[in-house]
Design a protein around this motif. Structure first.
Motif, short mmCIF file in Angstrom:
data_model
loop_
_atom_site.label_atom_id
_atom_site.label_comp_id
_atom_site.label_asym_id
_atom_site.label_seq_id
_atom_site.Cartn_x
_atom_site.Cartn_y
_atom_site.Cartn_z
N ALA A 36 0.83 -1.21 0.00
CA ALA A 36 0.00 0.00 0.00
C ALA A 36 0.86 1.26 0.00
CB ALA A 36 -0.93 0.00 1.21
N ARG A 37 2.08 1.17 0.52
CA ARG A 37 2.99 2.32 0.54
C ARG A 37 3.87 2.38 -0.71
NH1 ARG A 37 4.99 4.00 6.52
NH2 ARG A 37 2.99 3.79 7.60
N GLY A 38 3.59 1.53 -1.67
CA GLY A 38 4.30 1.60 -2.94
C GLY A 38 5.51 0.68 -3.05
N PHE A 39 5.78 -0.13 -2.03
CA PHE A 39 6.91 -1.04 -2.08
C PHE A 39 6.58 -2.21 -3.02
CE2 PHE A 39 7.89 1.30 1.69
CZ PHE A 39 9.27 1.24 1.84
N LEU A 40 7.60 -2.69 -3.73
CA LEU A 40 7.42 -3.77 -4.69
C LEU A 40 7.90 -5.08 -4.09
CD1 LEU A 40 6.75 -4.65 -7.63
CD2 LEU A 40 9.16 -4.23 -8.16
N PRO A 41 7.03 -6.08 -3.92
CA PRO A 41 7.47 -7.35 -3.33
C PRO A 41 8.39 -8.12 -4.28
CG PRO A 41 5.18 -7.50 -4.06
CD PRO A 41 5.58 -6.07 -4.23
N VAL A 42 9.51 -8.60 -3.75
CA VAL A 42 10.46 -9.37 -4.55
C VAL A 42 10.91 -10.65 -3.84
CG1 VAL A 42 11.33 -7.39 -5.83
CG2 VAL A 42 12.42 -8.03 -3.66
N GLY A 43 10.63 -10.79 -2.56
CA GLY A 43 11.10 -11.96 -1.81
C GLY A 43 10.41 -13.22 -2.25
N ARG A 44 11.19 -14.30 -2.40
CA ARG A 44 10.61 -15.58 -2.76
C ARG A 44 10.41 -16.45 -1.53
NH1 ARG A 44 13.99 -19.30 -6.80
NH2 ARG A 44 15.37 -19.26 -4.99
N ASP A 45 11.40 -16.44 -0.61
CA ASP A 45 11.32 -17.30 0.57
C ASP A 45 10.82 -16.56 1.80
OD1 ASP A 45 12.40 -19.48 -0.85
OD2 ASP A 45 14.42 -18.67 -0.59
N PHE A 46 10.89 -15.24 1.81
CA PHE A 46 10.38 -14.45 2.92
C PHE A 46 10.10 -13.05 2.39
CE2 PHE A 46 14.98 -14.91 3.22
CZ PHE A 46 15.41 -13.61 3.04
N PRO A 47 9.30 -12.24 3.13
CA PRO A 47 8.84 -10.95 2.59
C PRO A 47 9.97 -9.91 2.48
CG PRO A 47 7.37 -11.75 4.32
CD PRO A 47 8.60 -12.59 4.37
N VAL A 48 10.36 -9.59 1.27
CA VAL A 48 11.34 -8.55 0.96
C VAL A 48 10.71 -7.65 -0.09
CG1 VAL A 48 13.65 -8.03 0.08
CG2 VAL A 48 13.29 -10.06 1.49
N PHE A 49 10.98 -6.34 0.05
CA PHE A 49 10.35 -5.36 -0.83
C PHE A 49 11.38 -4.34 -1.31
CE2 PHE A 49 7.41 -7.00 2.22
CZ PHE A 49 6.24 -7.24 1.52
N LEU A 50 11.16 -3.79 -2.49
CA LEU A 50 12.00 -2.73 -3.02
C LEU A 50 11.34 -1.39 -2.75
CD1 LEU A 50 13.19 -4.09 -6.50
CD2 LEU A 50 14.40 -4.16 -4.31
N HIS A 51 12.15 -0.45 -2.24
CA HIS A 51 11.64 0.89 -1.99
C HIS A 51 11.22 1.52 -3.32
CE1 HIS A 51 11.66 5.16 -0.91
NE2 HIS A 51 11.60 4.80 0.37
N PRO A 52 10.10 2.22 -3.35
CA PRO A 52 9.60 2.76 -4.63
C PRO A 52 10.52 3.79 -5.27
CG PRO A 52 8.30 3.58 -2.76
CD PRO A 52 9.17 2.49 -2.23
#
Length: 422
Positions: A36-52
């Motif tokens: 919701a804050r614009g982060f892009l999910p990239v984690g496959r094994d656990f939740p990791v996100f890229l800053h927008p």
């Protein structure tokens, strides 16, 4: 939701080193809130996100529980109720388990650290001051990759020592078979990074101390205790010499492929039959054979293994190249595929220089073979092959005969180039 900078960036600033990549942990958030804050999910094994905007990685705070042997045998729990201290507790070393609230980073994004702002529940700052590599908690034993990481950090921070209790833990992990479950991609990734550190010998010394080297690289491990025929110091066996060669490669700022070639060029000496010791006759071909199996096992990149193969097969001939006549030099260039891949040949010569200078008392010695062979290659490359081939065809030659004519011209050019100037 609270965000913290953790790990290497803080460690390196405290050590006065250039900052590492930023590693962010978010506490009290859900994946849905991050999206919701614009982060892009990239984690496959656990939740990791890229800053927008910055594209830096932000991971939700998590805990891990061992579920099976090896690197992937974990159950990950990432939820808003996971605390920062719980997240730090699963990290490898205390020096990597220090956190800084994002709010304490100034607007210029400079890390002017105030120790009062740091969250350091496992005394990483103390271990930095005491130059200690110490595991955070007993959870260290759940991930065998950490054995390789500790060894790599020992190669990076050459004045740090591994805490005795951490070495005991690493030995226990190896004895329990954890190192056998490592996947090739992670092993090669850590080995490659360790080879590129400031003192790569320490990585392999440490792996040997805990028993992991015998599991992961038995071909290298058995070089210790093998006599080094040209050493004037009996304490410098083939394993010790190998470590000196690796550190010489680091001293000369050699690229990864050269450093790997230095690591594996003498594998055949570990299988030298007793009746040919101490001269290790024929070890080059044995080295090339062992090298192929090692590279297959750990999925070494093609360009890296190809250079290592050239060095393993030809380093003895390159060392002795000052004794070769022009025809033998041209044959050596052909076997090394130097005409098609001159840059790789130059790297092979650099690896051989590291081998020659990786000896007590020879660290600053010149290596004229490199200059001589590069001059020979330049002379051979200067031969215009198309006119020779055309003339040979007009004379009725074909196939191998044309190749022989080109080789004769190259030999003549090399012979002229290698003649001492008057």
């Amino acid at each position: 939701m609270q965000t913290y900078l953790v790990g290497g960036a803080i460690r390196d600033v405290l050590l006065g080193l250039p900052g590492s990549d930023h590693d962010w942990v978010v506490v009290g958030a859900t994946p849905e809130q991050m999206v919701a804050r614009g982060f892009l999910p990239v984690g496959r094994d656990f939740p990791v996100f890229l800053h927008p905007e910055t594209r830096e990685e932000y991971a939700l705070a998590r805990t891990e529980r061992k579920s099976a042997p090896g690197y992937r045998g974990f159950i990950v729990h990432a939820a808003p109720d996971v605390t920062l201290e719980q997240d730090l507790a699963r990290r490898d070393l205390t020096i990597n388990a220090i956190a800084l609230p994002e709010a304490r980073i100034n607007a210029s994004d400079r890390l002017d650290l105030d120790p009062a702002d740091l969250i350091d529940p496992f005394h990483g700052q103390r271990d930095l001051q005491q130059r200690q590599l110490r595991h955070v908690t007993d959870a260290f034993r759940e991930d065998p990759v950490r054995i390789l990481r500790v060894a790599r950090f020992a190669a990076r921070f050459a004045d740090f020592q591994v805490a005795p209790e951490t070495m005991v833990l690493m030995r226990e992990m190896v004895e329990a078979g954890e190192a056998d479950a490592l996947v090739p991609e992670r092993v090669w990734q850590e080995l490659a990074r360790g080879l590129m550190e400031v003192k790569p010998s320490r990585m392999f010394d440490l792996l040997r101390q805990c028993g992991a080297l015998a599991v992961l690289l038995p071909e290298v491990d058995r070089l210790w205790g093998v006599p080094q025929p040209e050493a004037h110091h009996p304490e410098v066996d083939t394993g010790v010499h190998l470590m000196m060669v690796l550190d010489m490669a680091a001293h000369l700022h050699a690229p990864l492929a050269v450093r790997f070639a230095c690591l594996v060029h003498d594998l055949g000496k570990g299988t030298t039959p007793a009746d040919v010791l101490p001269r290790h006759i024929g070890h080059e071909q044995r080295s090339a054979k062992l090298l192929r199996a090692l590279c297959d096992r750990w999925r070494v990149p093609v360009d890296v293994r190809e250079l290592a193969d050239v060095v393993a097969r030809e380093h003895g001939n390159i060392h002795r190249s000052s004794e070769l006549n022009a025809a033998a030099v041209v044959r050596l260039l052909e076997r090394c595929d130097a005409f098609r891949k001159p840059e790789r040949f130059d790297e092979a010569l650099l690896a051989c220089e590291c081998d020659a200078r990786g000896r007590l008392g020879l660290e600053d010695a010149p290596y004229p073979q490199r200059t001589r062979l590069l001059s020979a290659l330049a002379a051979a490359q200067s031969v215009a092959t198309e006119p020779i081939a055309r003339e040979a065809k007009e004379a009725g030659a074909s196939g191998p005969k044309i190749g022989e004519a080109i080789a004769r011209a190259r030999v003549a050019a090399v012979n002229a180039a290698l003649q001492p100037s008057s």
